[in-house]
Design a protein around this motif. Structure first.
Motif, short mmCIF file in Angstrom:
data_model
loop_
_atom_site.label_atom_id
_atom_site.label_comp_id
_atom_site.label_asym_id
_atom_site.label_seq_id
_atom_site.Cartn_x
_atom_site.Cartn_y
_atom_site.Cartn_z
N ASP A 141 0.85 -1.19 0.00
CA ASP A 141 0.00 0.00 0.00
C ASP A 141 0.89 1.24 0.00
O ASP A 141 1.65 1.46 0.94
N ARG A 142 0.82 2.03 -1.05
CA ARG A 142 1.69 3.20 -1.18
C ARG A 142 1.44 4.24 -0.09
O ARG A 142 2.28 5.10 0.17
N SER A 143 0.26 4.17 0.53
CA SER A 143 -0.07 5.18 1.54
C SER A 143 0.43 4.81 2.93
O SER A 143 0.30 5.58 3.87
N ARG A 144 1.00 3.61 3.08
CA ARG A 144 1.47 3.16 4.39
C ARG A 144 2.98 2.95 4.38
O ARG A 144 3.51 2.34 3.45
N PRO A 145 3.68 3.41 5.40
CA PRO A 145 5.12 3.12 5.50
C PRO A 145 5.33 1.61 5.61
O PRO A 145 4.50 0.89 6.17
N ALA A 146 6.43 1.13 5.06
CA ALA A 146 6.71 -0.30 5.09
C ALA A 146 6.79 -0.82 6.52
O ALA A 146 6.38 -1.95 6.81
N LYS A 147 7.32 0.00 7.45
CA LYS A 147 7.43 -0.46 8.84
C LYS A 147 6.05 -0.62 9.48
O LYS A 147 5.85 -1.48 10.34
N ALA A 148 5.08 0.19 9.06
CA ALA A 148 3.72 0.04 9.57
C ALA A 148 3.12 -1.26 9.04
O ALA A 148 2.41 -1.98 9.76
N MET A 149 3.41 -1.59 7.79
CA MET A 149 2.94 -2.84 7.22
C MET A 149 3.55 -4.03 7.97
O MET A 149 2.89 -5.03 8.22
N LEU A 150 4.82 -3.90 8.35
CA LEU A 150 5.50 -4.97 9.08
C LEU A 150 4.86 -5.16 10.46
O LEU A 150 4.66 -6.29 10.90
N ALA A 151 4.52 -4.06 11.14
CA ALA A 151 3.87 -4.16 12.45
C ALA A 151 2.50 -4.82 12.32
O ALA A 151 2.09 -5.62 13.18
N ASP A 152 1.78 -4.51 11.25
CA ASP A 152 0.49 -5.14 10.98
C ASP A 152 0.68 -6.65 10.80
O ASP A 152 -0.08 -7.47 11.33
#
Length: 324
Positions: A141-152
């Motif tokens: 998702d281009r609107s989310r930082p990669a680290k936020a995706m990792l936490a998810d």
């Protein structure tokens, strides 16, 4: 588009300045498609608590938690966790005696029944005594930082572990492919008291823009469970270049008390020379290696100090003892 180019494109999209495109709708539609087409195993909807800082933005014109918002989590107060439902596919053990349960974490942009590695393991492990729970990971998702995706992703893996515990499964292992291996290792690094007992890292490489401190080797350095690092001789460059560091640094960083724990068996690294990143044509060989190592680890004998992680080159045929 080749696999290498696809991964590079996804990584650039996650780190670039392109217009925001929510992955929520894509994930919801994907869940509907899988529900209609998957005929092996059972569909499970995991309830996942996601810290507010990692939540994807709610699409314009919608309100969190209302119908039509796809997978956007319900609104939460600052500092609290929102909850989302995540699709997973469960397959029960088919052997006379269940050995344990394996959580499957697919590569970036995939799904719980992704053809090749994940779909094969999902079907080949149950006859060998391993129930499987394959979980949908966050889509790029281009609107989310990669680290936020990792936490998810870490939150989803935690929910999957709890689901297997609720089924009375004692021996729990994590199996990740590509970026999925990074997600699984990140979960173990952040959750040292997790009941998960082992990690199988397939073609593990850090090709998401997670920062210089989040590399495959540095994540493995922090985990407290044995790991099986397996990759192809024709794998992605990022996987091949970090192969030696994954073996050496992972052993170096394991705490002494963990190395002496009763359940731990030696970590291991294997390269299947003829395989690429997706193990095309060698999926069954991969499944035999994975099942053999997991079963050996689950039946590990009395406490003993763990030797250094070993690395070896393998042909396309695993040892006879690991065949079924």
């Amino acid at each position: 588009m080749s696999r290498n180019l696809l991964i590079i494109a996804i990584a650039l999209a996650l780190g670039g300045n392109a217009p925001a495109v929510s992955a929520g709708g894509k994930e919801s539609r994907l869940a509907q498609q899988l529900a209609a087409t998957v005929h092996y195993g059972a569909i499970v909807h995991l309830k996942v608590d996601v810290p507010q800082a990692t939540q994807p933005p709610v699409p314009k014109g919608t309100k969190g938690g209302k119908p039509g918002t796809d997978t956007a989590p319900a609104a939460a107060k600052p500092g609290t966790a929102a909850q989302q439902q995540v699709l997973a596919l469960y397959a029960e053990n088919e052997a006379p005696r269940r050995i344990g349960g394996a959580i499957l974490v697919h590569d970036v942009g995939g799904h719980p029944d992704w053809p090749g590695v994940i779909a094969t393991l999902r079907r080949r492990l149950p006859p060998g005594g391993w129930s499987t729970l394959s979980v949908q990971m966050p889509l790029p998702d281009r609107s989310r930082p990669a680290k936020a995706m990792l936490a998810d992703a870490e939150a989803r893996i935690g929910a999957a572990v709890a689901n297997l515990q609720g089924r009375g499964i004692k021996h729990i292992a994590l199996i990740g492919h590509g970026a999925g291996a990074v997600m699984a290792a990140a979960y173990l690094a952040q959750t040292p008291d997790s009941p998960a007992e082992a990690l199988v890292a397939i073609s593990m490489g850090t090709y998401l823009p997670l920062g210089k401190d989040v590399t495959a080797a540095k994540l493995l350095e922090r985990i407290r469970v044995p790991f099986f690092d397996i990759y192809g001789g024709n794998d992605l460059d990022v996987v091949l270049h970090s192969a030696h560091a994954r073996a050496v640094l992972a052993h170096k960083g394991r705490p002494a008390e963990a190395a002496e724990a009763a359940e731990l068996s030696p970590s291991r690294q294997v390269c299947i020379r003829a395989a690429g990143h997706d193990f095309a044509g060698l999926e069954s060989t991969l499944a035999n290696w994975v099942r053999g190592w997991l079963t050996q680890r689950a039946k590990a004998p009395a406490p003993r100090p763990a030797p250094a992680a070993t690395s070896e080159q393998a042909s396309a045929v695993p040892p006879t003892a690991q065949k079924q």
